[in-house]
Design a protein around this motif. Structure first.
Motif, PDB file in Angstrom:
ATOM      1  N   SER A  34       0.846  -1.194   0.000  1.00  0.00           N
ATOM      2  CA  SER A  34       0.000   0.000   0.000  1.00  0.00           C
ATOM      3  C   SER A  34       0.881   1.243   0.000  1.00  0.00           C
ATOM      4  O   SER A  34       2.060   1.205   0.367  1.00  0.00           O
ATOM      5  CB  SER A  34      -0.910   0.002   1.231  1.00  0.00           C
ATOM      6  N   LEU A  35       0.274   2.361  -0.397  1.00  0.00           N
ATOM      7  CA  LEU A  35       1.028   3.614  -0.433  1.00  0.00           C
ATOM      8  C   LEU A  35       1.470   4.040   0.962  1.00  0.00           C
ATOM      9  O   LEU A  35       2.503   4.699   1.115  1.00  0.00           O
ATOM     10  CB  LEU A  35       0.178   4.705  -1.082  1.00  0.00           C
ATOM     11  N   ALA A  36       0.705   3.675   1.987  1.00  0.00           N
ATOM     12  CA  ALA A  36       1.110   4.002   3.349  1.00  0.00           C
ATOM     13  C   ALA A  36       2.389   3.255   3.733  1.00  0.00           C
ATOM     14  O   ALA A  36       3.309   3.834   4.337  1.00  0.00           O
ATOM     15  CB  ALA A  36      -0.013   3.656   4.323  1.00  0.00           C
ATOM     16  N   VAL A  37       2.476   1.971   3.361  1.00  0.00           N
ATOM     17  CA  VAL A  37       3.683   1.194   3.652  1.00  0.00           C
ATOM     18  C   VAL A  37       4.869   1.723   2.840  1.00  0.00           C
ATOM     19  O   VAL A  37       5.989   1.829   3.344  1.00  0.00           O
ATOM     20  CB  VAL A  37       3.438  -0.299   3.363  1.00  0.00           C
ATOM     21  N   VAL A  38       4.607   2.071   1.583  1.00  0.00           N
ATOM     22  CA  VAL A  38       5.668   2.667   0.760  1.00  0.00           C
ATOM     23  C   VAL A  38       6.167   3.957   1.393  1.00  0.00           C
ATOM     24  O   VAL A  38       7.369   4.244   1.427  1.00  0.00           O
ATOM     25  CB  VAL A  38       5.145   2.920  -0.674  1.00  0.00           C
ATOM     26  N   GLY A  39       5.239   4.754   1.927  1.00  0.00           N
ATOM     27  CA  GLY A  39       5.644   5.982   2.598  1.00  0.00           C
ATOM     28  C   GLY A  39       6.505   5.721   3.818  1.00  0.00           C
ATOM     29  O   GLY A  39       7.498   6.429   4.057  1.00  0.00           O
ATOM     30  N   LEU A  40       6.171   4.695   4.595  1.00  0.00           N
ATOM     31  CA  LEU A  40       6.980   4.358   5.768  1.00  0.00           C
ATOM     32  C   LEU A  40       8.380   3.899   5.367  1.00  0.00           C
ATOM     33  O   LEU A  40       9.371   4.236   6.029  1.00  0.00           O
ATOM     34  CB  LEU A  40       6.277   3.274   6.586  1.00  0.00           C
TER      35      LEU A  40
END
Length: 325
Positions: free
Chosen positions: A144-150
């Motif tokens: 997910s984009l949230a995991v990519v952001g992390l």
């Protein structure tokens, strides 16, 4: 004695029977169970689309003409076009957000999208370990984009991040704050988004190449075309439907960019240099000071811009297809 030779009688020919017209099969009428089944499988998605997409869109359109803090229905005041006038004249973050969305669109269309197409064309040439390369490049799309952001937040960490460690800028006096510097943070987020977008475009174009007729490539090779000429003059024009899908996907991804910027930007409250339309909508609707009218007006503007751009592009392409046919 005279004998007369009698000619043999010709067999009587019977007229051919007229062809029996084939019986037309009557269309089978749907029974009650079939109608109920079709009603369920069609009605439930339509109902979900109505409840979760169209009703909120209509509600946002109505709320964009009001002033409401989101606490009580009695506090809704009808103010007409005041929110739109305020956004275009006296709302400072709006125009930087529009500029950043345009930069996002141009960056995504000019770098990760062509690079994804290039990777797809190379992997379609049956090189060794193709499956491994496809999995490695597409892996960010599974996240997910949230995991990519992390993940990229760890890479961009100014004190002990991977990027500062590689370039030798990890010491307190020389470290680079990739996400805190207004001149760098947008480009840092764009690189993180491109890492994921490249794999998505590669898979889309690779699927189109799998259905491409290899005889066209062989004919181009017999005519003396090299690999670059074959792709630009034969493959790319023949995959026009896939190209349209990729352009639409790129435009939509650029307009609705939110998750990765939200994570890397530290949550609600747009950092200077990271303003985007999607973040402005969130800041005004669920921020500390709720201005639901402002947020709804920005959402309506964003919806109209995206629908206008995409519909215009699709209508022009469909019109060209009809003229060529």
């Amino acid at each position: 004695m005279t004998s007369t030779l009698e000619a043999p009688e010709e067999p009587a020919t019977t007229p051919a029977a007229p062809p029996v017209p084939a019986r037309r099969r009557r269309p089978r009428r749907l029974g009650l169970r079939d109608r109920l089944f079709l009603g369920v499988i069609v009605g439930i998605p339509l109902l979900a689309l109505l409840i979760f997409v169209w009703l909120p869109a209509l509600a946002s359109f109505a709320l964009s003409f009001t002033s409401w803090d989101g606490l009580s229905l009695s506090g809704i005041d009808w103010i007409g076009w005041a929110n739109y006038r305020e956004i275009f004249t006296n709302y400072p973050p709006f125009w930087p957000a529009v500029q950043h969305n345009v930069i996002w669109l141009l960056f995504t269309a000019l770098l990760p999208t062509p690079f994804g197409i290039f990777l797809a064309y190379q992997l379609d040439r049956k090189i060794r370990f193709t499956r491994i390369y496809q999995t490695a490049i597409f892996l960010p799309m599974v996240l997910s984009l949230a995991v990519v952001g992390l993940i990229w937040e760890i890479i961009y960490n100014p004190d002990n991040g991977l990027l500062n460690g590689i370039i030798g800028a990890a010491s307190p006096g020389t470290h680079i704050d990739w996400l805190g510097d207004p001149d760098l943070n947008l480009w840092a987020v764009l690189v993180a988004s491109a890492w994921r977008h490249t794999g998505y475009i590669m898979i889309l174009y690779l699927a189109g190449l799998k259905g491409f007729d290899p005889a066209l490539k062989e004919a181009a090779a017999l005519d003396g075309a090299n690999g670059r000429q074959t792709f630009l003059r034969v493959v790319f024009p023949a995959l026009k439907p896939v190209n349209i899908v990729i352009l639409v996907v790129t435009a939509m991804e650029s307009l609705r960019a939110f998750d990765i910027v939200y994570v890397l930007g530290g949550g609600i409250g747009s950092k200077p240099g990271m303003e985007l339309l999607s973040l402005l909508i969130t800041d005004n609707i669920v921020g500390e000071t709720s201005h639901i009218g402002y947020g709804s007006a920005i959402a309506v503007i964003m919806l109209l811009v995206s629908l206008t751009a995409i519909c215009t592009f699709l209508v022009q392409n469909f019109r060209k297809d009809k003229e060529e046919a």
